[in-house]
Design an enzyme around this catalytic site. Structure first.
Site, PDB file in Angstrom:
ATOM      1  N   LYS A  48     -27.215 -27.592  40.984  1.00 50.73           N
ATOM      2  CA  LYS A  48     -26.739 -28.691  41.843  1.00 50.73           C
ATOM      3  C   LYS A  48     -27.270 -28.506  43.256  1.00 50.73           C
ATOM      4  O   LYS A  48     -27.099 -27.453  43.865  1.00 50.73           O
ATOM      5  CB  LYS A  48     -25.199 -28.706  41.851  1.00 50.73           C
ATOM      6  CG  LYS A  48     -24.591 -29.685  42.859  1.00 50.73           C
ATOM      7  CD  LYS A  48     -23.065 -29.711  42.782  1.00 50.73           C
ATOM      8  CE  LYS A  48     -22.469 -30.561  43.908  1.00 50.73           C
ATOM      9  NZ  LYS A  48     -20.994 -30.598  43.890  1.00 50.73           N
ATOM     10  N   ASP A 104     -22.127 -32.297  51.343  1.00 51.94           N
ATOM     11  CA  ASP A 104     -21.193 -33.150  50.603  1.00 51.94           C
ATOM     12  C   ASP A 104     -20.062 -33.614  51.520  1.00 51.94           C
ATOM     13  O   ASP A 104     -19.111 -32.868  51.767  1.00 51.94           O
ATOM     14  CB  ASP A 104     -20.629 -32.367  49.399  1.00 51.94           C
ATOM     15  CG  ASP A 104     -19.726 -33.230  48.528  1.00 51.94           C
ATOM     16  OD1 ASP A 104     -19.665 -34.456  48.753  1.00 51.94           O
ATOM     17  OD2 ASP A 104     -19.095 -32.668  47.608  1.00 51.94           O
ATOM     18  N   LYS A 132     -14.119 -36.701  52.403  1.00 51.03           N
ATOM     19  CA  LYS A 132     -13.310 -35.480  52.383  1.00 51.03           C
ATOM     20  C   LYS A 132     -12.526 -35.342  53.678  1.00 51.03           C
ATOM     21  O   LYS A 132     -12.972 -35.851  54.709  1.00 51.03           O
ATOM     22  CB  LYS A 132     -14.240 -34.255  52.270  1.00 51.03           C
ATOM     23  CG  LYS A 132     -14.834 -34.027  50.915  1.00 51.03           C
ATOM     24  CD  LYS A 132     -15.690 -32.754  50.913  1.00 51.03           C
ATOM     25  CE  LYS A 132     -16.302 -32.498  49.563  1.00 51.03           C
ATOM     26  NZ  LYS A 132     -15.329 -32.231  48.497  1.00 51.03           N
ATOM     27  N   ASP A 172     -23.150 -26.715  49.259  1.00 51.79           N
ATOM     28  CA  ASP A 172     -23.071 -27.440  47.988  1.00 51.79           C
ATOM     29  C   ASP A 172     -24.439 -27.536  47.281  1.00 51.79           C
ATOM     30  O   ASP A 172     -24.551 -28.151  46.229  1.00 51.79           O
ATOM     31  CB  ASP A 172     -22.488 -28.843  48.243  1.00 51.79           C
ATOM     32  CG  ASP A 172     -21.634 -29.338  47.089  1.00 51.79           C
ATOM     33  OD1 ASP A 172     -21.213 -28.506  46.259  1.00 51.79           O
ATOM     34  OD2 ASP A 172     -21.394 -30.559  47.009  1.00 51.79           O
ATOM     35  N   ASP A 204     -16.768 -38.594  45.569  1.00 55.82           N
ATOM     36  CA  ASP A 204     -16.785 -37.155  45.858  1.00 55.82           C
ATOM     37  C   ASP A 204     -17.050 -36.333  44.589  1.00 55.82           C
ATOM     38  O   ASP A 204     -17.360 -35.156  44.668  1.00 55.82           O
ATOM     39  CB  ASP A 204     -15.456 -36.749  46.505  1.00 55.82           C
ATOM     40  CG  ASP A 204     -15.516 -35.396  47.177  1.00 55.82           C
ATOM     41  OD1 ASP A 204     -16.647 -34.885  47.341  1.00 55.82           O
ATOM     42  OD2 ASP A 204     -14.454 -34.860  47.533  1.00 55.82           O
ATOM     43  N   GLU A 231     -19.607 -36.236  42.939  1.00 56.21           N
ATOM     44  CA  GLU A 231     -21.034 -36.595  42.920  1.00 56.21           C
ATOM     45  C   GLU A 231     -21.878 -35.566  42.176  1.00 56.21           C
ATOM     46  O   GLU A 231     -22.950 -35.878  41.684  1.00 56.21           O
ATOM     47  CB  GLU A 231     -21.560 -36.754  44.358  1.00 56.21           C
ATOM     48  CG  GLU A 231     -22.007 -35.464  45.074  1.00 56.21           C
ATOM     49  CD  GLU A 231     -20.892 -34.444  45.251  1.00 56.21           C
ATOM     50  OE1 GLU A 231     -19.712 -34.830  45.213  1.00 56.21           O
ATOM     51  OE2 GLU A 231     -21.211 -33.246  45.438  1.00 56.21           O
ATOM     52  N   ARG A 281     -21.449 -34.085  39.310  1.00 54.00           N
ATOM     53  CA  ARG A 281     -21.672 -34.419  37.893  1.00 54.00           C
ATOM     54  C   ARG A 281     -22.611 -35.618  37.749  1.00 54.00           C
ATOM     55  O   ARG A 281     -23.261 -35.766  36.727  1.00 54.00           O
ATOM     56  CB  ARG A 281     -20.317 -34.613  37.199  1.00 54.00           C
ATOM     57  CG  ARG A 281     -19.509 -35.779  37.679  1.00 54.00           C
ATOM     58  CD  ARG A 281     -18.039 -35.650  37.293  1.00 54.00           C
ATOM     59  NE  ARG A 281     -17.338 -34.702  38.184  1.00 54.00           N
ATOM     60  CZ  ARG A 281     -16.058 -34.399  38.092  1.00 54.00           C
ATOM     61  NH1 ARG A 281     -15.317 -34.943  37.143  1.00 54.00           N
ATOM     62  NH2 ARG A 281     -15.501 -33.549  38.919  1.00 54.00           N
TER      63      ARG A 281
HETATM   64  N1  BES Z   1     -18.648 -29.905  46.136  1.00 49.89           N
HETATM   65  C1  BES Z   1     -17.359 -30.258  45.690  1.00 49.89           C
HETATM   66  C2  BES Z   1     -16.622 -29.121  44.998  1.00 49.89           C
HETATM   67  C3  BES Z   1     -16.197 -27.972  45.864  1.00 49.89           C
HETATM   68  C4  BES Z   1     -14.971 -28.020  46.511  1.00 49.89           C
HETATM   69  C5  BES Z   1     -16.967 -26.865  45.956  1.00 49.89           C
HETATM   70  C6  BES Z   1     -14.579 -26.933  47.258  1.00 49.89           C
HETATM   71  C7  BES Z   1     -16.558 -25.780  46.714  1.00 49.89           C
HETATM   72  C8  BES Z   1     -15.362 -25.817  47.363  1.00 49.89           C
HETATM   73  C9  BES Z   1     -17.434 -31.407  44.678  1.00 49.89           C
HETATM   74  O1  BES Z   1     -18.474 -32.290  44.830  1.00 49.89           O
HETATM   75  C10 BES Z   1     -16.185 -32.187  44.841  1.00 49.89           C
HETATM   76  O2  BES Z   1     -15.985 -32.751  45.871  1.00 49.89           O
HETATM   77  N2  BES Z   1     -15.357 -32.157  43.824  1.00 49.89           N
HETATM   78  C11 BES Z   1     -14.114 -32.828  43.853  1.00 49.89           C
HETATM   79  C12 BES Z   1     -13.966 -33.467  42.515  1.00 49.89           C
HETATM   80  C13 BES Z   1     -12.855 -34.419  42.437  1.00 49.89           C
HETATM   81  C14 BES Z   1     -13.115 -35.646  43.262  1.00 49.89           C
HETATM   82  C15 BES Z   1     -12.700 -34.788  40.993  1.00 49.89           C
HETATM   83  C16 BES Z   1     -13.040 -31.793  44.093  1.00 49.89           C
HETATM   84  O3  BES Z   1     -13.137 -30.680  43.591  1.00 49.89           O
HETATM   85  O4  BES Z   1     -12.110 -32.094  44.833  1.00 49.89           O
HETATM   86 ZN    ZN Z   2     -20.159 -31.528  45.796  1.00 50.61          ZN
HETATM   87 ZN    ZN Z   3     -17.973 -33.900  46.171  1.00 49.59          ZN
END
Ligand code: BES
Ligand code: ZN
Ligand code: ZN
Length: 493
Positions: A258, A263, A270, A281, A340, A342, A344
């Site tokens: 990834k 992000d 966020k 990220d 968010d 993104e 996947r």
């Molecule tokens: N890059 C984040 C995941 C992440 C969060 C990595 C904290 C490291 C530390 C990912 O893109 C994301 O935002 N995931 C969301 C998914 C949710 C919207 C289903 C998350 O984990 O909150």
């Molecule tokens: Zn992310």
């Molecule tokens: Zn994200």
């Protein structure tokens, strides 16, 4: 690039000229003290141990300036406790601790010996020492953090050179990935990462690298990746690097990382607290490029493909929005519930792209879910996949490298809530198990090929209390996947 020069000499430890000497001491096996390393001190060292002035407990240090054959030598004694109780990780940690301590003492050159006699033990020790030398000072204009210039080992009959050469390649690659990770997103853009990958491939006869731009990404039909990328004014890139180290008929190992260089969450923005960490990220992408460097340096006898979709995730007038429907490369449609989620979206297209290679195995790494950090914290990577045998090998590699993985159950029940009223699948489900749901989403795009997914959200960065990860960025997955690949090859895959 690792700056420290490392070599082995077939000399006695104290015949090597050096600012400081790192000498191991053990609580249990006093026989160790009769070895050639200790003999120049005569009875002195035994007396210092007996009086408690030299501490032999695990990770206790004692620094002395002693007369060795008429010359004063500064010696850093590192306590290793009971030899029997040492794991590879404990060796790595004590070794890293020694190196950071001697840096703080102002040493520039260091001489040492193999703490224990096994090759794997020495590898862990050297890994700890070399990794602990990392500093990131790209944007510091003042005095730089100290580093060791030269580390020399007294061979004492052991041939350490092979391990040293291998670790130079590994640590170089790890530092390369850490530099990309630590770099801020205004510098480390998708274009910069692609350029770094091209540089890494330069001069190699075995790597063929192609970087696709946003128009090509769109034209190829990677609609989910494009959906994320079109929100940013920083041009997206898709790295496709093929490493040819075996007969063309050999099915490749495909590694996907990834590469979100920042992000923000996009329109599903966020909260601002700790948002700066989202420059990390792109860790998965950095890891797969680093792995490519190691395969090339070590002349690995396999075919491999490294895929890295790279883009920012930004809110803007051209960003994708909740409710939007994207058509993926696989043909399946996705309803975006959260912009968010993104990771996947870019990965599903890269995984589908990977299928065209008919991979022997496809492994993806991603800082994918915050839920994984909640479930496993910072000391285990979340693992899910479709091949139990390969996952068992991955688990073993995790134990050996210290980059431990923990399997989570990919139960079908969790798939239910990702059903979409309007499209084939939603990019977000309900009811918890966020890490598993993300994996179940990706599973739809890997076909029947053996696949392992590694969620490195907790393990890529933010590591505390590991002396050999001084800055907290572990770039987890490089040492793990290098070891895993070797194991797979040994298994004849
Ligand atoms: N890059 C984040 C995941 C992440 C969060 C990595 C904290 C490291 C530390 C990912 O893109 C994301 O935002 N995931 C969301 C998914 C949710 C919207 C289903 C998350 O984990 O909150
Ligand atoms: Zn992310
Ligand atoms: Zn994200």
């Amino acid at each position: 690039m690792a700056n420290m020069k490392v070599k082995a000499l077939s000399k006695g430890l104290f015949d090597i000229k050096s600012d400081i000497y790192v000498v191991p001491v053990f609580e249990d096996d006093r026989k160790q003290f009769s070895g050639s390393v200790y003999s120049p001190f005569g009875a002195k060292i035994s007396a210092l141990l007996a009086s408690g002035e030299i501490r032999a407990e695990y990770k206790k240090k004692s620094v002395f300036t002693l007369d060795v054959k008429g010359e004063l030598k500064k010696i850093f004694f590192i306590g290793l406790g009971e030899a029997e109780k040492l794991s590879l990780e404990k060796i790595r940690e004590a070794a890293g601790f020694s190196l950071s301590e001697i840096k703080a003492l102002g040493a520039k050159t260091c001489a040492s010996v193999s703490f224990l006699k096994g090759r794997e033990d020495f590898k862990a020790q050297l890994e700890g020492m070399m990794l602990a030398d990392y500093v990131y000072s790209e944007f510091k204009t003042g005095k730089k953090d100290p580093q060791i210039d030269e580390l020399t080992f007294a061979s004492d009959g052991l041939n350490l050179n092979k391990t040293i050469d291998e670790l130079k390649a590994v640590v170089d690659a790890v530092f390369f990935a850490k530099d990309l990770m630590n770099g801020p997103s205004n510098h480390i853009t998708p274009s910069k990462v692609a350029e770094a990958a091209k540089n890494a491939a330069k001069g190699s006869k075995k790597i063929k690298i192609k970087v696709f731009d946003i128009d090509e990404i769109k034209k190829m039909g990677m609609g989910a990746f494009y959906g994320v990328a079109k929100g940013s004014s920083e041009p997206a890139k898709f790295i496709v690097a093929e490493y040819n180290g075996a007969a063309p008929s050999k099915r490749p190992f495909v590694y996907v990382g990834k590469g979100i260089t920042f992000d923000t969450g996009g329109i599903s923005i966020k909260p601002s607290a700790s948002m700066e960490e989202m420059k990390f990220d792109m860790s998965g992408a950095a890891v797969v490029i680093a792995l490519m460097k190691i395969f090339d340096a070590m002349d690995m006898k396999l075919n491999a493909v490294f895929l890295a979709p790279l883009t920012e995730n930004m809110p803007s007038g051209t960003a994708d929005k909740p409710g939007d429907i994207l058509k993926t490369l696989s043909g399946k449609t996705v309803e975006v519930i959260s912009t968010d989620a993104e990771g996947r979206l870019i990965l599903c297209d890269a995984l589908a792209y990977g299928q065209k290679y008919k991979p022997a195995v496809i492994v993806d790494l991603a800082t994918l879910t915050g839920a994984c950090v909640v479930a496993l914290g910072h000391y285990a990577t979340g693992m899910m996949g479709t091949n139990d045998k390969y996952m068992a090998l991955m688990k073993k590699s995790g134990e050996i490298t210290g980059e431990r993985v923990w399997e989570l159950p990919m139960l079908e029940e969790y798939r239910e809530s990702m059903k979409s009223k309007y499209a084939d699948i939603k990019n977000l489900g309900e009811g918890g198990a966020g890490t598993i749901m993300a994996a179940l989403f990706l599973k739809e795009f890997v076909g029947d090929y053996p696949w392992i997914h590694l969620d490195i959200a907790g393990t890529a960065y933010g590591i505390k209390n590991k002396s050999y990860i001084p800055d907290g960025t572990a770039a987890t997955g490089i040492r793990l996947l290098y070891d895993f690949t070797k194991k797979m090859l040994e298994e004849g895959v």
